[in-house]
Design an enzyme around this catalytic site. Sequence first.
Site, mmCIF file in Angstrom:
data_model
loop_
_atom_site.group_PDB
_atom_site.id
_atom_site.type_symbol
_atom_site.label_atom_id
_atom_site.label_comp_id
_atom_site.label_asym_id
_atom_site.label_seq_id
_atom_site.Cartn_x
_atom_site.Cartn_y
_atom_site.Cartn_z
ATOM 1 N N LYS A 230 9.454 -0.219 -0.183
ATOM 2 C CA LYS A 230 8.778 0.748 -1.335
ATOM 3 C C LYS A 230 8.528 2.177 -0.688
ATOM 4 O O LYS A 230 8.626 2.122 0.630
ATOM 5 C CB LYS A 230 7.520 0.217 -1.831
ATOM 6 N N ARG A 264 6.976 -11.038 -1.826
ATOM 7 C CA ARG A 264 8.278 -10.551 -2.696
ATOM 8 C C ARG A 264 8.910 -9.584 -1.787
ATOM 9 O O ARG A 264 8.295 -8.535 -1.571
ATOM 10 C CB ARG A 264 7.907 -10.186 -4.034
#
Length: 286
Positions: A230, A264
Amino acid sequence: MCNGKVRGEHPVWKVRGRELLLDRVLIMGIVNVTPDSFADGGRYFDHTHALAHARQLIDQGADIIDIGGESTRPGAAEVSPDEERRRVVPLLDALAGVATPLSVDTSKPEVMRAALAAGAAIINDVQALQQPAAADVVAEHSCGVVLMHMQGTPGTMQQAPYYRDVTKDVVQFLAQRLQYARSRGIDMRCIAIDPGFGFGKTDAHNFTLLAELSEFERMQVPIVVGLSRKATLGRASSRAVDDRVSASVAAALLAAERGANVVRVHDVAATRDALSVLQAMRDATG
């Protein structure tokens, strides 16, 4: 922490007739069947490539495969339920019979039904079952479900997000969604929560949530963390999205040390190696 049925001394996460043992941190491998996801830019939009990638992640040690047919990156446009089904269901059909549980990243009840009919065991919902009928679909199928926090929508969530106290606010929201899920007949042993890193949060919010992740253990359900590749990690490491493996593994390890039960990730093999070292230390020290 999880309040599910205990096998030995370890909690479990019930996912459609199966019990995933949480005696170690599980890895949820990401397969984006989209043309516009932030991390892979449509690399697996083609069915053949997506299937090969899913099988590769399983071979690398993924405990769960999470399939997404709609990008939820900041600024992403919504797709129709029909289009999302067209992207997701063929991959589920092709993976029928694999031992690894399959998760589908969707908020739409129509897509949930189609995915569950095709064999999905988990619904990963960034809207935490806020769409009408979503909770009923999950309750009907007794599948696993991940309730995630998001401030705003993918199109607006990064426009000046604000919290009085980010950890307390997110904990409060997820506690409310847990209560709602229970009221709709969903077994608590089937529910996991996700603080929603990057979904309506600044970098400071994300790192505060990571530092205070143990606060979410009070809800006594599995904690899912998704920080892989991210932008927050890119800014912290000054790395482009394709060069964030090390930062992503570090974030997964920090999350695991602070109570995450499931991480994840895009980079399954590297994450598996790091978590194996953590587990070896835990086993040696009791």
